[in-house]
Design a protein around this motif. Structure first.
Motif, PDB file in Angstrom:
ATOM      1  N   GLY A  58       1.813  -0.336  14.282  1.00 13.20           N
ATOM      2  CA  GLY A  58       1.050  -0.358  13.808  1.00 13.20           C
ATOM      3  C   GLY A  58       1.238  -1.142  12.073  1.00 13.20           C
ATOM      4  O   GLY A  58      -0.429  -1.747  11.786  1.00 13.20           O
ATOM      5  N   ILE A  59       1.800  -1.158  11.527  1.00 15.76           N
ATOM      6  CA  ILE A  59       2.016  -1.876  10.377  1.00 15.76           C
ATOM      7  C   ILE A  59       1.898  -2.862  10.498  1.00 15.76           C
ATOM      8  O   ILE A  59       1.964  -4.006   9.965  1.00 15.76           O
ATOM      9  N   ARG A  60       2.892  -3.260  11.403  1.00 14.10           N
ATOM     10  CA  ARG A  60       3.283  -4.420  12.232  1.00 14.10           C
ATOM     11  C   ARG A  60       1.253  -5.916  12.248  1.00 14.10           C
ATOM     12  O   ARG A  60       1.696  -6.672  11.671  1.00 14.10           O
ATOM     13  N   ALA A  61       0.722  -4.735  13.099  1.00  7.03           N
ATOM     14  CA  ALA A  61      -0.514  -5.220  13.235  1.00  7.03           C
ATOM     15  C   ALA A  61      -1.703  -5.271  12.301  1.00  7.03           C
ATOM     16  O   ALA A  61      -1.670  -6.378  11.475  1.00  7.03           O
ATOM     17  N   LEU A  62      -1.079  -4.904  10.840  1.00  2.00           N
ATOM     18  CA  LEU A  62      -2.006  -4.547  10.010  1.00  2.00           C
ATOM     19  C   LEU A  62      -1.723  -5.857   8.887  1.00  2.00           C
ATOM     20  O   LEU A  62      -2.125  -6.946   8.364  1.00  2.00           O
ATOM     21  N   ILE A  63      -0.224  -5.947   9.155  1.00  2.00           N
ATOM     22  CA  ILE A  63       0.002  -7.162   8.396  1.00  2.00           C
ATOM     23  C   ILE A  63      -0.213  -8.349   9.084  1.00  2.00           C
ATOM     24  O   ILE A  63      -0.229  -9.299   8.507  1.00  2.00           O
ATOM     25  N   ALA A  64      -0.087  -9.004  10.422  1.00  2.00           N
ATOM     26  CA  ALA A  64      -0.432  -9.564  10.791  1.00  2.00           C
ATOM     27  C   ALA A  64      -1.645 -10.771  10.946  1.00  2.00           C
ATOM     28  O   ALA A  64      -2.550 -11.292  10.637  1.00  2.00           O
ATOM     29  N   SER A  65      -2.142  -8.845  10.634  1.00  2.08           N
ATOM     30  CA  SER A  65      -4.272  -9.853  10.466  1.00  2.08           C
ATOM     31  C   SER A  65      -4.299  -9.694   9.427  1.00  2.08           C
ATOM     32  O   SER A  65      -5.140 -10.628   9.008  1.00  2.08           O
ATOM     33  N   ALA A  66      -3.568  -9.308   8.370  1.00  2.00           N
ATOM     34  CA  ALA A  66      -3.011 -10.099   6.895  1.00  2.00           C
ATOM     35  C   ALA A  66      -3.471 -11.252   6.338  1.00  2.00           C
ATOM     36  O   ALA A  66      -3.857 -12.214   5.814  1.00  2.00           O
ATOM     37  N   LYS A  67      -2.554 -11.620   7.600  1.00  2.00           N
ATOM     38  CA  LYS A  67      -1.962 -12.665   7.210  1.00  2.00           C
ATOM     39  C   LYS A  67      -3.036 -13.827   8.252  1.00  2.00           C
ATOM     40  O   LYS A  67      -3.104 -15.151   7.269  1.00  2.00           O
ATOM     41  N   GLU A  68      -3.727 -13.497   8.610  1.00  6.63           N
ATOM     42  CA  GLU A  68      -4.450 -14.155   9.179  1.00  6.63           C
ATOM     43  C   GLU A  68      -6.129 -14.585   8.427  1.00  6.63           C
ATOM     44  O   GLU A  68      -6.271 -15.576   8.529  1.00  6.63           O
ATOM     45  N   VAL A  69      -6.232 -13.524   7.713  1.00  9.95           N
ATOM     46  CA  VAL A  69      -7.311 -13.171   7.301  1.00  9.95           C
ATOM     47  C   VAL A  69      -6.906 -14.074   5.616  1.00  9.95           C
ATOM     48  O   VAL A  69      -7.302 -14.858   4.911  1.00  9.95           O
ATOM     49  N   ARG A  70      -6.210 -14.017   5.276  1.00  8.19           N
ATOM     50  CA  ARG A  70      -4.938 -15.256   3.840  1.00  8.19           C
ATOM     51  C   ARG A  70      -5.178 -16.316   4.602  1.00  8.19           C
ATOM     52  O   ARG A  70      -5.200 -17.187   3.543  1.00  8.19           O
ATOM     53  N   ARG A  71      -4.741 -16.468   5.684  1.00  5.39           N
ATOM     54  CA  ARG A  71      -4.196 -18.009   6.320  1.00  5.39           C
ATOM     55  C   ARG A  71      -5.903 -19.480   6.102  1.00  5.39           C
ATOM     56  O   ARG A  71      -5.652 -19.774   5.800  1.00  5.39           O
ATOM     57  N   ARG A  72      -7.146 -18.466   5.975  1.00  7.05           N
ATOM     58  CA  ARG A  72      -8.289 -19.223   6.122  1.00  7.05           C
ATOM     59  C   ARG A  72      -8.795 -18.863   4.838  1.00  7.05           C
ATOM     60  O   ARG A  72      -9.764 -19.001   4.697  1.00  7.05           O
ATOM     61  N   GLY A  73      -8.501 -18.431   4.080  1.00 10.55           N
ATOM     62  CA  GLY A  73      -9.140 -18.064   2.682  1.00 10.55           C
ATOM     63  C   GLY A  73      -9.131 -17.106   2.365  1.00 10.55           C
ATOM     64  O   GLY A  73     -10.015 -17.083   0.927  1.00 10.55           O
ATOM     65  N   GLY A  74      -9.123 -15.806   3.273  1.00 12.09           N
ATOM     66  CA  GLY A  74     -10.153 -14.722   2.554  1.00 12.09           C
ATOM     67  C   GLY A  74      -8.956 -13.758   2.321  1.00 12.09           C
ATOM     68  O   GLY A  74      -8.118 -14.255   1.563  1.00 12.09           O
ATOM     69  N   LYS A  75      -9.615 -11.805   1.962  1.00 13.20           N
ATOM     70  CA  LYS A  75      -8.680 -11.411   1.202  1.00 13.20           C
ATOM     71  C   LYS A  75      -8.951 -10.129   2.339  1.00 13.20           C
ATOM     72  O   LYS A  75      -9.944  -9.465   2.655  1.00 13.20           O
ATOM     73  N   MET A  76      -8.090  -9.197   2.916  1.00  7.33           N
ATOM     74  CA  MET A  76      -8.083  -7.973   3.259  1.00  7.33           C
ATOM     75  C   MET A  76      -7.416  -6.713   2.741  1.00  7.33           C
ATOM     76  O   MET A  76      -6.652  -7.414   1.890  1.00  7.33           O
ATOM     77  N   VAL A  77      -8.346  -5.684   3.015  1.00  4.00           N
ATOM     78  CA  VAL A  77      -7.949  -4.579   1.905  1.00  4.00           C
ATOM     79  C   VAL A  77      -7.935  -3.620   2.983  1.00  4.00           C
ATOM     80  O   VAL A  77      -8.646  -3.538   3.675  1.00  4.00           O
ATOM     81  N   LEU A  78      -7.106  -2.475   2.509  1.00  7.35           N
ATOM     82  CA  LEU A  78      -7.762  -1.186   3.376  1.00  7.35           C
ATOM     83  C   LEU A  78      -7.639   0.095   3.131  1.00  7.35           C
ATOM     84  O   LEU A  78      -8.032  -0.250   1.124  1.00  7.35           O
ATOM     85  N   VAL A  79      -8.946   1.112   3.524  1.00  3.58           N
ATOM     86  CA  VAL A  79      -9.373   2.514   2.922  1.00  3.58           C
ATOM     87  C   VAL A  79      -8.438   2.890   3.323  1.00  3.58           C
ATOM     88  O   VAL A  79      -8.438   3.654   4.722  1.00  3.58           O
ATOM     89  N   PRO A 100      -3.447  -4.816  -0.603  1.00  4.20           N
ATOM     90  CA  PRO A 100      -4.247  -3.618  -1.922  1.00  4.20           C
ATOM     91  C   PRO A 100      -4.991  -2.771  -1.127  1.00  4.20           C
ATOM     92  O   PRO A 100      -5.609  -2.656   0.317  1.00  4.20           O
ATOM     93  N   VAL A 101      -4.422  -1.177  -1.386  1.00  5.40           N
ATOM     94  CA  VAL A 101      -5.149   0.086  -0.880  1.00  5.40           C
ATOM     95  C   VAL A 101      -5.954   0.756  -2.145  1.00  5.40           C
ATOM     96  O   VAL A 101      -5.552   0.678  -2.898  1.00  5.40           O
ATOM     97  N   PHE A 102      -6.875   0.878  -1.164  1.00  2.00           N
ATOM     98  CA  PHE A 102      -7.840   1.747  -2.249  1.00  2.00           C
ATOM     99  C   PHE A 102      -8.382   3.551  -1.108  1.00  2.00           C
ATOM    100  O   PHE A 102      -8.237   3.510   0.282  1.00  2.00           O
ATOM    101  N   GLU A 103      -8.835   3.911  -1.971  1.00  2.00           N
ATOM    102  CA  GLU A 103      -9.002   5.229  -1.532  1.00  2.00           C
ATOM    103  C   GLU A 103     -10.488   5.083  -1.306  1.00  2.00           C
ATOM    104  O   GLU A 103     -11.111   6.125  -0.683  1.00  2.00           O
TER     105      GLU A 103
END
Length: 114
Positions: A58-79, A100-103
């Motif tokens: 699951g962590i790997r899936a989150l990292i892959a998604s974050a990389k995809e967002v970053r690749r297109r110039g965006g930012k992904m964060v977690l709650v 980045p992780v937020f509560e």
């Protein structure tokens, strides 16, 4: 496993995941997660506050998604709930240093759009 999303304006997508991101759960939603993260939104907030368990796959899936967002110039964060096993997994693996992780969802959205 459940995954849902909500687009907020033209720049923000909220993705919610509940259940268990173990092997079967991740296989069930990984493709959808990457597709949702790849949308042309600048900011992506993935809400894991209803997640009960997070395995390495699951962590790997989150990292892959974050990389995809970053690749297109965006930012992904977690709650993530503070003190939860999900939070401990992210911290133990150092993923909280990559994504980045937020509560608080409001703080997460502000950071993702910054």
């Amino acid at each position: 496993m459940s995954i849902s999303y909500d687009d907020v304006g033209s720049d923000l997508r909220r993705i919610g995941i509940s259940g268990r991101l173990d092997m079967p759960g991740t296989e069930e939603i990984a493709t959808k997660l990457v597709e949702l993260a790849a949308a042309p939104k600048r900011a992506v907030v993935v809400d894991l506050s209803a997640l009960k368990f997070l395995a390495s796959i699951g962590i790997r899936a989150l990292i892959a998604s974050a990389k995809e967002v970053r690749r297109r110039g965006g930012k992904m964060v977690l709650v993530v709930n503070g003190g939860s096993t999900v939070r401990m997994s992210l911290e133990a693996t150092g993923v909280d240093q990559l994504i980045p992780v937020f509560e608080d969802a409001f703080d997460a959205e502000k950071a993702a759009l910054a």
